[in-house]
Design a protein around this motif. Structure first.
Motif, PDB file in Angstrom:
ATOM      1  N   ASP A   1       0.949  -0.866   0.544  1.00 43.72           N
ATOM      2  CA  ASP A   1       0.145  -0.438   0.187  1.00 43.72           C
ATOM      3  C   ASP A   1       0.657   1.431  -0.004  1.00 43.72           C
ATOM      4  O   ASP A   1       1.379   1.853   1.204  1.00 43.72           O
ATOM      5  CB  ASP A   1      -0.822   0.434   1.061  1.00 43.72           C
TER       6      ASP A   1
ATOM      7  N   PHE B   1       0.483   4.544  -0.635  1.00 48.67           N
ATOM      8  CA  PHE B   1      -0.271   5.637  -0.199  1.00 48.67           C
ATOM      9  C   PHE B   1      -0.652   5.912   0.861  1.00 48.67           C
ATOM     10  O   PHE B   1      -0.590   6.601   1.476  1.00 48.67           O
ATOM     11  CB  PHE B   1      -0.752   6.087  -0.786  1.00 48.67           C
TER      12      PHE B   1
ATOM     13  N   ILE C   1      -3.292   4.197   2.094  1.00 47.04           N
ATOM     14  CA  ILE C   1      -4.205   4.430   2.758  1.00 47.04           C
ATOM     15  C   ILE C   1      -5.200   3.308   3.513  1.00 47.04           C
ATOM     16  O   ILE C   1      -5.790   4.216   4.084  1.00 47.04           O
ATOM     17  CB  ILE C   1      -5.147   4.466   1.249  1.00 47.04           C
ATOM     18  N   LEU C   2      -4.862   1.851   3.602  1.00 42.99           N
ATOM     19  CA  LEU C   2      -5.604   1.219   4.491  1.00 42.99           C
ATOM     20  C   LEU C   2      -4.301   0.885   5.418  1.00 42.99           C
ATOM     21  O   LEU C   2      -3.379   1.217   6.189  1.00 42.99           O
ATOM     22  CB  LEU C   2      -4.784   0.449   3.640  1.00 42.99           C
TER      23      LEU C   2
END
Length: 96
Positions: free
Chosen positions: A13, A15, A17-18
């Motif tokens: 991931d 970025f 985000i999760l």
């Protein structure tokens, strides 16, 4: 549920985000010919397992026909889902 082989991979991931980390499992199954789930090509489970703060959880899974990658319209029984989550809990670290 008879698991005959598996692969596990950390889902990156980039970025952030999760929350937590996600791991994708591919578990090959040995399905009895008398079972409704049986296909001549074979069946595998594609599962996503999340780990956050050392707590793991089965996020989702699909039953897939080998060779065609066709999604099968079946769900695991409750005890099989528990078994799948336990298997993922035991093996997610192998992707690190």
């Amino acid at each position: 549920m008879d698991i005959t082989g598996y692969e596990v991979e950390w889902i990156r991931d980039p970025f952030g985000i999760l929350a937590g980390k996600r791991y994708e499992f591919r578990l090959d199954l040995d399905v009895d010919a008398e079972d409704d789930l049986y296909t001549p090509n074979g069946v595998y489970i594609r599962a996503v397992y999340r780990v956050e703060n050392e707590q793991g959880k089965l996020v989702t899974y699909d039953l897939v026909e080998k060779g065609t990658d066709r999604l099968l319209e079946f769900d695991l029984e409750d005890e099989e889902e528990v078994e799948l989550a336990a298997f993922c809990e035991q093996h997610w670290q192998e992707a690190e």
